[in-house]
Design a protein around this motif. Sequence first.
Motif, PDB file in Angstrom:
ATOM      1  N   SER A 211       0.845  -1.183   0.015  1.00 29.25           N
ATOM      2  CA  SER A 211       0.008  -0.149   0.164  1.00 29.25           C
ATOM      3  C   SER A 211       0.853   1.124   0.121  1.00 29.25           C
ATOM      4  O   SER A 211       2.238   1.099   0.148  1.00 29.25           O
ATOM      5  N   ALA A 212       0.233   2.301   0.123  1.00 25.79           N
ATOM      6  CA  ALA A 212       0.849   3.431   0.064  1.00 25.79           C
ATOM      7  C   ALA A 212       1.321   3.620   1.692  1.00 25.79           C
ATOM      8  O   ALA A 212       0.915   3.107   2.518  1.00 25.79           O
TER       9      ALA A 212
ATOM     10  N   THR B  18      -2.342   7.830   1.530  1.00 26.65           N
ATOM     11  CA  THR B  18      -3.658   8.308   0.381  1.00 26.65           C
ATOM     12  C   THR B  18      -4.751   9.228   1.195  1.00 26.65           C
ATOM     13  O   THR B  18      -5.200   9.914   0.223  1.00 26.65           O
TER      14      THR B  18
ATOM     15  N   GLU C 264       0.741   4.421  -4.040  1.00 27.85           N
ATOM     16  CA  GLU C 264       1.302   2.934  -4.110  1.00 27.85           C
ATOM     17  C   GLU C 264       2.592   3.042  -5.083  1.00 27.85           C
ATOM     18  O   GLU C 264       3.375   2.185  -4.852  1.00 27.85           O
TER      19      GLU C 264
ATOM     20  N   PHE D   7      -4.175  -1.639  -4.619  1.00 25.84           N
ATOM     21  CA  PHE D   7      -5.194  -0.526  -4.841  1.00 25.84           C
ATOM     22  C   PHE D   7      -5.578  -0.176  -6.242  1.00 25.84           C
ATOM     23  O   PHE D   7      -6.448   0.764  -6.320  1.00 25.84           O
TER      24      PHE D   7
ATOM     25  N   ARG E  96     -11.175   2.314  -1.387  1.00 23.05           N
ATOM     26  CA  ARG E  96     -10.218   2.607  -0.257  1.00 23.05           C
ATOM     27  C   ARG E  96     -10.169   1.346   0.370  1.00 23.05           C
ATOM     28  O   ARG E  96     -10.925   0.449   0.495  1.00 23.05           O
ATOM     29  N   GLU E  97      -8.874   1.090   1.000  1.00 23.02           N
ATOM     30  CA  GLU E  97      -8.446   0.048   1.605  1.00 23.02           C
ATOM     31  C   GLU E  97      -8.434  -1.223   0.679  1.00 23.02           C
ATOM     32  O   GLU E  97      -8.309  -2.358   1.140  1.00 23.02           O
ATOM     33  N   GLY E  98      -8.240  -0.942  -0.533  1.00 23.61           N
ATOM     34  CA  GLY E  98      -8.226  -2.018  -1.487  1.00 23.61           C
ATOM     35  C   GLY E  98      -7.071  -2.936  -1.861  1.00 23.61           C
ATOM     36  O   GLY E  98      -7.086  -3.867  -2.566  1.00 23.61           O
ATOM     37  N   SER E  99      -5.674  -2.459  -0.999  1.00 24.07           N
ATOM     38  CA  SER E  99      -4.868  -3.342  -1.252  1.00 24.07           C
ATOM     39  C   SER E  99      -4.796  -4.687  -1.068  1.00 24.07           C
ATOM     40  O   SER E  99      -4.287  -5.944  -1.514  1.00 24.07           O
TER      41      SER E  99
HETATM   42  N1  ASP Z   1      -3.612   3.234   0.085  1.00 31.44           N
HETATM   43  C1  ASP Z   1      -5.004   2.597  -0.167  1.00 31.44           C
HETATM   44  C2  ASP Z   1      -5.872   3.536   1.101  1.00 31.44           C
HETATM   45  O1  ASP Z   1      -5.246   3.843   2.138  1.00 31.44           O
HETATM   46  C3  ASP Z   1      -5.132   1.093  -0.308  1.00 31.44           C
HETATM   47  C4  ASP Z   1      -4.865   0.493   0.878  1.00 31.44           C
HETATM   48  O2  ASP Z   1      -4.233   0.831   1.766  1.00 31.44           O
HETATM   49  O3  ASP Z   1      -5.519  -0.652   0.906  1.00 31.44           O
HETATM   50  O4  ASP Z   1      -7.035   3.276   1.160  1.00 31.44           O
END
Ligand code: ASP
Length: 439
Positions: free
Chosen positions: A41-42, A47, A126, A192, A206-209
């Motif tokens: 992820s980032a 993000t 990312e 992501f 969001r949070e898609g990694s």
């Molecule tokens: N960097 C993206 C986010 O914060 C994807 C992830 O972290 O999963 O949403």
Amino acid sequence: MQQQVNVFKFGGASLRDADAIRHVGSILERFAGKKLVIVVSAMGKTTNALEEVANSYWQGDAAEAKEKLAAIHSGATAVINNLFAEVPESLTASVNDLFVSVEWALDEAPNAEYDYDYDQIVSLGELVSSHIVAAYLNRIGLPTSWLDARDVIQTDNTYREGWVKWPETMERAERLVPPLLQQTDFVLTQGFIGNTSENYTTTLGREGSDYSAAIFSYCLDAEAMSIWKDVPGVLTADPRLFDNVTKIDRLSYKEAIEMTYYGAKVIHPKTIKPLQNKSIPLYVRSFIDPQLEGTYVTDEAGDVYPPMVAVEREQALINISTRDFSFVAEHHIRELFEHITTTRLQVNMMQNTAISFNVVVNDIDDRVERFCALIDRHFKTTVDRHLELITIRHYTPEIVDSLRRGKVNMLEGRLPLTLQMVVKDVPIMRRKEEGEILR
Ligand code: ASP
Ligand code: ADP
Ligand code: MG
């Protein structure tokens, strides 16, 4: 026989600064000699910071957007300078190019579609982190190939929530990843992000990694997938909200889907399905203490589970009734759901009476307003906002009582294994801060 690949995913928390990246390096050293696809992820909260850039840009303040972008660039440069005594030239060049391309884009007028601009800007996080981590692994003697996830993950053009085109993605993963794994044991790529058929960048939500890692796992028939988190595994509830949580050692895919769909943020809800389809086990493990066993998510059913609680914030309860006081009939419900689909509302609960229909949805952007405007001709609506949806799997009377205490219950639904309640202005966080012990 060819060695099977494992897929690892490291999220923002595990990459928040140079020391955290060094720690990830030390975890990966233990897996030297294994074939790994590593999805990152980032770094940290990058993000969120990039979302701020996108917002300033979209509001017409390019100067502010550039300032915010420059701050993110300095943060990344500081991490790089801390990690490397001698910074590889190729790393500096790649990272600078990435920032410059976004900076240039900020000079252009915003596109007609916010979501498109958002993805072009926010995907930077990312791309940058993956270059940094790959360069660092190579520097510490773990040869690693960098892969652009957009060469593999193909999506439609639903920006900010790209839908994966599975056949295209499979074909590319099978063609592009194995040759890289021949060259180096580790292949590192971004979570992501994806790519449309016109070569524009999309993001997967969001949070898609976690989901990206599952896509790679599925396409490569991975032996297992591991997501490395700041918790010892899947717990009976979010430890930020509740005390007395315990780790669940084994979880079925079904339980994992139920809990994550309703807000157990430890795994992205879309992650489980691709793994389940190919019976690929998922390990949720602690990057803080990598020796721990973590949680093993697999096909096996029949376990006896303790009560598990998921909390989803920012819920809106929309009460809908017909303007002429007629019954809410099936054709009304069909019309309502057409608009729910077009405005991309996620419905978490619903209940109807003779003359009203109640839905609980995630309150994102202006979707609720747009939905209410669309149905305004035929229906009256009232909306309650800032509610919490509490979902309890394997509930007991004691836990339901303790969670209900001091709250206004707006809507409740029970099935044999699941109880859900939508509650008003529930200061769970405050209750925890005030030292109340929640069971
Ligand atoms: N960097 C993206 C986010 O914060 C994807 C992830 O972290 O999963 O949403
Ligand atoms: P990542 O670093 O991969 O983005 P997240 O921060 O998204 O990881 O997920 C880990 C967080 O999920 C934990 O810090 C924890 O607060 C939260 N969480 C929510 N529900 C649960 C649960 N049932 N079990 C464990 N963690 C949970
Ligand atoms: Mg995350």
